[in-house]
Motif scaffolding. Structure first.
Motif, PDB file in Angstrom:
ATOM      1  N   PRO A 444       0.827  -1.213   0.000  1.00  0.00           N
ATOM      2  CA  PRO A 444       0.000   0.000   0.000  1.00  0.00           C
ATOM      3  C   PRO A 444       0.861   1.262   0.000  1.00  0.00           C
ATOM      4  O   PRO A 444       1.927   1.307   0.620  1.00  0.00           O
ATOM      5  N   LYS A 445       0.386   2.283  -0.687  1.00  0.00           N
ATOM      6  CA  LYS A 445       1.166   3.516  -0.802  1.00  0.00           C
ATOM      7  C   LYS A 445       1.387   4.181   0.545  1.00  0.00           C
ATOM      8  O   LYS A 445       2.410   4.839   0.762  1.00  0.00           O
ATOM      9  N   ASP A 446       0.428   4.008   1.463  1.00  0.00           N
ATOM     10  CA  ASP A 446       0.572   4.690   2.750  1.00  0.00           C
ATOM     11  C   ASP A 446       1.600   4.025   3.655  1.00  0.00           C
ATOM     12  O   ASP A 446       1.809   4.453   4.784  1.00  0.00           O
ATOM     13  N   THR A 447       2.248   2.942   3.167  1.00  0.00           N
ATOM     14  CA  THR A 447       3.296   2.301   3.968  1.00  0.00           C
ATOM     15  C   THR A 447       4.683   2.781   3.568  1.00  0.00           C
ATOM     16  O   THR A 447       5.683   2.305   4.113  1.00  0.00           O
ATOM     17  N   SER A 448       4.756   3.698   2.608  1.00  0.00           N
ATOM     18  CA  SER A 448       6.061   4.193   2.165  1.00  0.00           C
ATOM     19  C   SER A 448       6.837   4.774   3.344  1.00  0.00           C
ATOM     20  O   SER A 448       6.326   5.598   4.107  1.00  0.00           O
ATOM     21  N   GLY A 449       8.057   4.315   3.498  1.00  0.00           N
ATOM     22  CA  GLY A 449       8.902   4.797   4.580  1.00  0.00           C
ATOM     23  C   GLY A 449       8.799   3.992   5.853  1.00  0.00           C
ATOM     24  O   GLY A 449       9.632   4.159   6.759  1.00  0.00           O
ATOM     25  N   LEU A 450       7.797   3.114   5.963  1.00  0.00           N
ATOM     26  CA  LEU A 450       7.667   2.312   7.177  1.00  0.00           C
ATOM     27  C   LEU A 450       8.730   1.214   7.204  1.00  0.00           C
ATOM     28  O   LEU A 450       8.979   0.558   6.195  1.00  0.00           O
ATOM     29  N   PRO A 451       9.355   0.986   8.347  1.00  0.00           N
ATOM     30  CA  PRO A 451      10.308  -0.126   8.447  1.00  0.00           C
ATOM     31  C   PRO A 451       9.571  -1.462   8.422  1.00  0.00           C
ATOM     32  O   PRO A 451       8.392  -1.548   8.768  1.00  0.00           O
ATOM     33  N   ILE A 452      10.272  -2.494   7.990  1.00  0.00           N
ATOM     34  CA  ILE A 452       9.715  -3.843   7.960  1.00  0.00           C
ATOM     35  C   ILE A 452      10.476  -4.699   8.960  1.00  0.00           C
ATOM     36  O   ILE A 452      11.703  -4.824   8.886  1.00  0.00           O
ATOM     37  N   HIS A 453       9.736  -5.279   9.906  1.00  0.00           N
ATOM     38  CA  HIS A 453      10.316  -6.151  10.918  1.00  0.00           C
ATOM     39  C   HIS A 453       9.878  -7.586  10.634  1.00  0.00           C
ATOM     40  O   HIS A 453       8.684  -7.846  10.445  1.00  0.00           O
ATOM     41  N   VAL A 454      10.829  -8.502  10.603  1.00  0.00           N
ATOM     42  CA  VAL A 454      10.531  -9.914  10.385  1.00  0.00           C
ATOM     43  C   VAL A 454      10.997 -10.695  11.603  1.00  0.00           C
ATOM     44  O   VAL A 454      12.181 -10.651  11.967  1.00  0.00           O
ATOM     45  N   ASP A 455      10.062 -11.385  12.232  1.00  0.00           N
ATOM     46  CA  ASP A 455      10.352 -12.178  13.431  1.00  0.00           C
ATOM     47  C   ASP A 455      11.083 -11.345  14.482  1.00  0.00           C
ATOM     48  O   ASP A 455      12.049 -11.797  15.121  1.00  0.00           O
ATOM     49  N   GLY A 456      10.632 -10.097  14.630  1.00  0.00           N
ATOM     50  CA  GLY A 456      11.171  -9.232  15.666  1.00  0.00           C
ATOM     51  C   GLY A 456      12.424  -8.474  15.295  1.00  0.00           C
ATOM     52  O   GLY A 456      12.901  -7.645  16.081  1.00  0.00           O
ATOM     53  N   LYS A 457      12.984  -8.708  14.109  1.00  0.00           N
ATOM     54  CA  LYS A 457      14.209  -8.027  13.684  1.00  0.00           C
ATOM     55  C   LYS A 457      13.907  -7.131  12.481  1.00  0.00           C
ATOM     56  O   LYS A 457      13.230  -7.543  11.543  1.00  0.00           O
ATOM     57  N   ARG A 458      14.441  -5.920  12.534  1.00  0.00           N
ATOM     58  CA  ARG A 458      14.213  -4.975  11.451  1.00  0.00           C
ATOM     59  C   ARG A 458      15.064  -5.343  10.239  1.00  0.00           C
ATOM     60  O   ARG A 458      16.266  -5.623  10.373  1.00  0.00           O
ATOM     61  N   LEU A 459      14.416  -5.335   9.055  1.00  0.00           N
ATOM     62  CA  LEU A 459      15.162  -5.614   7.837  1.00  0.00           C
ATOM     63  C   LEU A 459      16.073  -4.441   7.507  1.00  0.00           C
ATOM     64  O   LEU A 459      15.817  -3.305   7.921  1.00  0.00           O
ATOM     65  N   PRO A 460      17.133  -4.686   6.746  1.00  0.00           N
ATOM     66  CA  PRO A 460      18.044  -3.594   6.371  1.00  0.00           C
ATOM     67  C   PRO A 460      17.306  -2.469   5.664  1.00  0.00           C
ATOM     68  O   PRO A 460      16.263  -2.670   5.031  1.00  0.00           O
ATOM     69  N   SER A 461      17.843  -1.271   5.748  1.00  0.00           N
ATOM     70  CA  SER A 461      17.220  -0.104   5.117  1.00  0.00           C
ATOM     71  C   SER A 461      17.157  -0.239   3.609  1.00  0.00           C
ATOM     72  O   SER A 461      16.496   0.541   2.929  1.00  0.00           O
ATOM     73  N   LEU A 462      17.834  -1.251   3.080  1.00  0.00           N
ATOM     74  CA  LEU A 462      17.817  -1.511   1.643  1.00  0.00           C
ATOM     75  C   LEU A 462      16.394  -1.627   1.111  1.00  0.00           C
ATOM     76  O   LEU A 462      16.098  -1.260  -0.021  1.00  0.00           O
ATOM     77  N   VAL A 463      15.472  -2.126   1.945  1.00  0.00           N
ATOM     78  CA  VAL A 463      14.097  -2.328   1.500  1.00  0.00           C
ATOM     79  C   VAL A 463      13.476  -1.014   1.058  1.00  0.00           C
ATOM     80  O   VAL A 463      12.906  -0.889  -0.024  1.00  0.00           O
ATOM     81  N   ASN A 464      13.576   0.006   1.890  1.00  0.00           N
ATOM     82  CA  ASN A 464      12.972   1.286   1.542  1.00  0.00           C
ATOM     83  C   ASN A 464      13.675   1.939   0.361  1.00  0.00           C
ATOM     84  O   ASN A 464      13.060   2.621  -0.448  1.00  0.00           O
TER      85      ASN A 464
END
Length: 682
Positions: A444-464
């Motif tokens: 969704p467009k409104d998630t732009s800039g939100l960090p993504i956490h997988v199993d309690g760990k934040r994914l690298p900033s590479l995603v954004n």
């Protein structure tokens, strides 16, 4: 002159128990026509097929000739040379290319057939029936026959119900349904039919349906207004334990995020319940491993994948084949995943397993018409903010809202990926997932800039960073230390096509069966019986070749992309086993598993092996220590659903009398066909 033999097999799973209607003897009404249909002078498709049986000897269809008067408008050519083993029946693939409309009543051509010591010809005459491109008001919805080459090689037919009027407004997408028994809902829809009684119960039928849709798209793109996207009208299963893969649970998500579905029948009886009744042995680990091959068919396990899919579930209240509670339970389970799911249950009192009015009522018309009208991509607010993707075999499963499971930590067990889209972050929880991907453009467009956490760990900033520059999938794999890391090649890795021996039926081309030699032998007999069953029950083509030819193709890397069945331990089998791709091997010409000799009298072994040229294809070894062992291997070949054979199985000589207790080993391969201790017993 032609002799046509029709086998009117009564399939109780389709037609029900005749005693339910007060009849003691099953009755069938059969209508048979053999012709080519041409809408407005154009052949609807590019594939012709002519069935030929070799009564004795090995024969090859080598050439095709036809009237020179038609060559300015029509071109016919053999797609490839086709070989027939003694008594084998195959459909000869013929490519049809048309440059202008023609008005034929009969299409005539000649096939040149050669053997080792003879040449002959077959004169073929096929009637041609001219059809209107548009359906006339009140015309029965029998459909127009269309054709294409399944897997690029096997002539395959489906039916298309033509629209009754010129399209108004934006292009209307077609619908897929199992039977064409009524006209289109409104008049401007097109519907496709890809179903026969045989392949309906196997995974190959589902791939055929999707392929048929793709072929129809190509045809429409030439003659009809192209459409925006495909919608599917998917039906759930037939009766109980005979069900194929749950189409509406696994494959609809492949086509997009908001595909509508109409269920005509209920979910099957749970295999866990049935097997508990059948299991009288103490081999519980073996029993559980065998049952894992049926996990992909247990509909209620995958209902989480439908939380955002509009569903109208319909069931006849007097269904003698599938109890109505199956559909009630499926709807109830779906509601537990999402209480706000757009699912409606309709029970038609007094109606049997199948009845024409299942489509002919205002509720169904309104549901389908309203869904077809809504072709725009759903707004961000319409997508669930919490959803769970459930997968049994990653290679058979698609994405959900842009998220895909690519590999399981322990194949043979379910994998789940739950996504929670919050205001401050996207949180992902995984169970038994080794690799997954995100299609960043689907977020969704409104998630732009939100960090993504997988199993309690934040994914690298590479995603954004990728979200701002790329629309391609971004892949993550779990490291040996349990950390989620970007895939080094930044592409989606191949999904290993394992999970159960039935995968051999899902072939991109004709299945190749390798035997030791052309001379009469038990292996040749076994190959002919396999080829016959593949043709009769699944309409799958099989090419029988000898060991020497297979070795040559292996050396030339020309085996093709079709799956392969190997009978015996000839030079071809030995060459593959020397690659040590699985735990099976050879010691002094004897098959081994993890170093243990498999040489007991009457023993049978079946196992999947990686294809040497195509990662998405497989090889099935079928080996018997002696003649009784080979026959035992043939009996567990999963020509129909319900045969519990995972990636590999070893059957002892007492399997016929003791059932599960006669299974000496079974298991599911790990990733890359490695040993999977958690789902193996030997």
């Amino acid at each position: 002159m032609y002799d046509i033999f029709v086998s009117g097999d009564y399939e109780i799973r389709l037609f029900g128990d005749p005693r339910h209607d007060g009849e003691s003897v099953p009755k069938l009404s059969i209508t048979l026509t053999v012709d080519i249909e041409q809408p407005d002078g154009w052949a609807f498709g590019d594939a012709l097929g002519v069935g030929v049986t070799a009564h004795d000897g090995w024969w090859t269809m080598q050439n095709l000739t036809f009237s020179s008067e038609l060559q300015d408008s029509l071109k016919l050519e053999l797609l490839h040379q086709t070989r027939l083993a003694p008594t084998q029946t195959r459909v000869i693939p013929i490519k049809l290319t048309q440059t202008r409309p023609i008005a034929l009543e009969m299409l005539r051509f000649t096939l040149e057939v050669v053997s080792e010591n003879a040449t002959t010809s077959l004169d073929i005459a096929l009637p041609v029936r001219q059809r209107e491109r548009w359906m006339q008001p009140g015309e029965p919805g029998a459909g127009i026959k269309a054709s294409y080459f399944w897997g690029g090689a096997v002539p395959t037919a489906f039916l298309v119900t033509a629209p009754q009027a010129i399209n108004v407004g934006h292009p209307k997408p077609p619908m897929v349904r199992e039977w064409i028994s009524s006209p289109p809902i409104s008049g401007y829809e097109r519907s496709l039919n890809k179903s026969t009684a045989g392949p309906y119960f196997q995974q190959a039928a589902l791939h055929g349906a999707w392929t048929g849709m793709g072929q129809a798209h190509k045809m429409h793109g030439v003659r009809w207004t192209p459409f925006i996207k495909f919608y599917t009208t998917a039906f759930s299963g037939e009766n109980g334990v005979s069900r194929s893969r749950p189409k509406f649970c696994l494959w609809d998500i492949r086509m997009g995020d908001k595909e509508p579905g109409t269920w005509r029948a209920g979910s099957p009886i749970k295999w866990s319940e049935l097997c508990r009744l059948l299991d009288t042995s103490n081999h519980k680990p073996i029993r559980a491993i065998l049952d894992s091959s049926l996990t992909p068919d247990d509909n209620d396990l995958f209902l989480s994948n439908l939380v955002d899919t509009p569903i109208l579930a319909i069931h006849g209240g007097n269904d003698e084949n599938v109890p109505v509670w199956h559909t009630r339970e499926a709807v109830s389970v779906l509601k537990t995943w999402n209480p706000d799911a757009n699912v409606t249950f309709r029970e038609d009192p007094g109606e049997p397993h199948w009845y024409p009015s299942v489509f002919e009522n205002e509720q169904v018309r309104s549901f389908i018409s309203s869904t077809l009208e809504s072709t725009a991509k759903p707004a961000d607010g319409a997508i669930a903010r919490v959803f769970t993707l459930t997968v049994a075999i990653p290679s058979d499963s698609g994405s959900m809202h842009g998220w895909s499971i690519l590999a399981l930590t322990i194949p043979g067990r379910l994998g789940r990926l739950t996504v929670e889209i919050g205001k401050s972050a996207i949180r992902v929880h995984t169970k038994n997932v080794k690799a997954f991907s995100i299609h960043l453009g689907a977020l969704p467009k409104d998630t732009s800039g939100l960090p993504i956490h997988v199993d309690g760990k934040r994914l690298p900033s590479l995603v954004n960073e990728e979200r701002n520059t790329s629309d391609r999938p971004l892949t993550f794999a779990k490291s040996s230390g349990g950390q989620w890391m970007p895939h080094v090649e930044r592409i989606v890795p191949n999904k290993s096509p394992t999970g159960r021996i039935a995968k051999v039926l899902d072939s991109a081309r004709a299945i190749t069966i390798v035997i030791p030699a052309k001379k009469a032998s038990q292996e040749l007999s076994a190959a002919l019986r396999l080829a016959h069953n593949l043709d009769v029950y699944l309409k799958l083509d099989a090419d029988i070749i000898v060991d020497e030819e297979a070795v040559q193709k292996l050396a030339e890397s020309s085996l093709g992309s079709g799956n392969i069945i190997v009978l015996g331990l000839g030079h071809f089998a030995q060459a593959l086993l020397r690659q040590q791709k699985t735990a099976f091997g050879l010691t002094h010409g004897v098959l081994t598993l993890k170093g243990r000799l498999l040489d007991k009298p009457n023993m049978a072994t079946l196992f999947l092996h990686p294809h040497p040229e195509h990662a998405s294809s497989v090889i099935l070894f079928m080996h018997g220590v002696d003649s009784a062992g080979l026959e035992r291997a043939l009996r567990v070949f999963p020509i129909r659903t319900g045969v519990t054979v995972p990636d590999w199985i070893v059957l002892g000589g007492q399997a016929d009398e003791r059932g599960t207790a006669g299974v000496e080993g079974a298991g599911v391969w790990g990733n890359d066909c490695g040993w999977n201790e958690a789902v193996s017993a030997f």
